[in-house]
Write a protein that holds these residues in place. Structure first.
Motif, PDB file in Angstrom:
ATOM      1  N   VAL A  17       0.814  -1.207   0.000  1.00 34.72           N
ATOM      2  CA  VAL A  17       0.000   0.000   0.000  1.00 34.72           C
ATOM      3  C   VAL A  17       0.854   1.266   0.000  1.00 34.72           C
ATOM      4  N   HIS A  18       2.139   1.144   0.353  1.00 37.94           N
ATOM      5  CA  HIS A  18       3.027   2.301   0.294  1.00 37.94           C
ATOM      6  C   HIS A  18       4.472   1.840   0.209  1.00 37.94           C
ATOM      7  N   THR A  40      -7.203   5.992   9.974  1.00 41.01           N
ATOM      8  CA  THR A  40      -5.865   6.146   9.419  1.00 41.01           C
ATOM      9  C   THR A  40      -4.855   5.323  10.205  1.00 41.01           C
ATOM     10  N   LEU A  41      -3.636   5.244   9.691  1.00 39.10           N
ATOM     11  CA  LEU A  41      -2.542   4.514  10.327  1.00 39.10           C
ATOM     12  C   LEU A  41      -1.365   5.457  10.526  1.00 39.10           C
ATOM     13  N   ALA A  42      -0.769   5.394  11.709  1.00 35.99           N
ATOM     14  CA  ALA A  42       0.402   6.221  12.015  1.00 35.99           C
ATOM     15  C   ALA A  42       1.577   5.325  12.358  1.00 35.99           C
ATOM     16  N   GLY A  43       2.774   5.788  12.068  1.00 40.43           N
ATOM     17  CA  GLY A  43       3.980   5.035  12.379  1.00 40.43           C
ATOM     18  C   GLY A  43       5.185   5.948  12.362  1.00 40.43           C
ATOM     19  N   HIS A  44       6.358   5.374  12.626  1.00 37.37           N
ATOM     20  CA  HIS A  44       7.584   6.155  12.563  1.00 37.37           C
ATOM     21  C   HIS A  44       8.677   5.350  11.878  1.00 37.37           C
ATOM     22  N   ASP A  62      -5.604   2.336   2.957  1.00 37.79           N
ATOM     23  CA  ASP A  62      -5.319   1.830   1.617  1.00 37.79           C
ATOM     24  C   ASP A  62      -4.023   2.402   1.046  1.00 37.79           C
ATOM     25  N   GLY A  63      -3.300   3.179   1.871  1.00 34.25           N
ATOM     26  CA  GLY A  63      -2.029   3.750   1.443  1.00 34.25           C
ATOM     27  C   GLY A  63      -2.119   5.142   0.853  1.00 34.25           C
TER      28      GLY A  63
END
Length: 260
Positions: A17-18, A40-44, A62-63
């Motif tokens: 998706v990314h 949404t999705l968050a990350g680092h 979905d990216g």
């Protein structure tokens, strides 16, 4: 003669998706997990961002609509290189830690609004006997306090369990690891009733790591298990979280078992 058994096909379709693109507008080397923030999705990521010192990002499931929420700038006024584990969502705020950056370049604790605004450096680790350094784990919340682990620092430089107010006040060491009771904790602590449980990748009787329990109110420490490796035990838990289900803790190790 019979042919090979047919491959099992998962009912879940796999898709990318990314794809991370690196500095300066993207991010790279994601070492942690994703955190759901609504839809949404968050990350680092460990690297990437404007300064190539890591970044916090958000995207749709979905990216689509990938964007950087924060590019770390490093010492002395910002963190650098968040490594392993996931962000903690508490209300509208995301909390995380970095392995470097801060006043002494040995890591930080930070918070930010989930839309990327209001970034705030809550604590700069300083190492030594009174503080931790090099955080390789995530945070957990208990009421208005955050708990976390660092790999180094403390009285024996084998890492610490700490707590801090959600506004950055009241930083306090709960426990300093030493070899007999584990060294080099990794992964976020897990809560079961009034105890926090943690794993270390070294230390214990066999120097292959331990699982230990710390009472959250009295700070009494008990070694629950000392890994010994071999065919019947694990060894060297590394960057894995403990998982609580019912009255049991579940975890994985980097080595050990019949095939080591």
């Amino acid at each position: 003669m019979t042919g090979p058994a047919p491959a099992k096909i998962s009912r879940f379709g796999f898709s990318i998706v990314h794809e991370f693109s690196g500095a300066p507008i993207g991010a790279s080397q994601s070492h942690g997990s994703l955190t759901a923030v609504g839809d949404t999705l968050a990350g680092h990521t460990f690297q990437g961002g404007v300064n190539n010192l890591g970044a916090v990002f958000m995207m749709n499931a979905d990216g689509s609509n990938f964007r950087l929420l924060h590019s770390f700038a490093g010492k002395p006024n910002d963190g650098a290189n968040p490594r392993h584990d996931s962000l903690l969502l508490a209300g509208s705020l995301l909390y995380g830690m970095t392995v470097a950056g801060g006043a002494d370049d040995v890591g930080t604790i930070y918070s930010m609004v989930a839309d990327g605004s209001g970034y705030h450096l809550l604590h700069s680790f300083s190492g030594g006997t009174g503080c931790g350094s090099h955080a390789h784990s995530g945070l957990i919340r208990d009421e208005d306090m955050l708990y976390g682990l660092t790999e180094r620092g403390g009285q024996h430089d084998h890492g610490v369990l700490f707590r801090i107010g959600m506004d950055g006040s009241g930083f306090q060491l709960v426990f300093s690891f030493h070899h007999a009771r584990g060294a080099g904790p990794h992964g976020a602590p897990a809560r079961l009733h009034n105890h926090l449980h943690a794993m270390t990748r070294k230390g214990g009787a066999h120097d292959l790591g331990v699982v230990l329990s710390v009472h959250m109110r009295t700070s009494v420490v008990e070694v629950v298990h000392e890994f010994k490796g071999g065919a019947t035990d694990g060894a060297t838990p590394y960057h894995g979280n403990l998982f609580v289900s019912g009255e049991r803790l579940y975890g994985v190790t980097f080595a050990g078992g019949a095939a080591n």
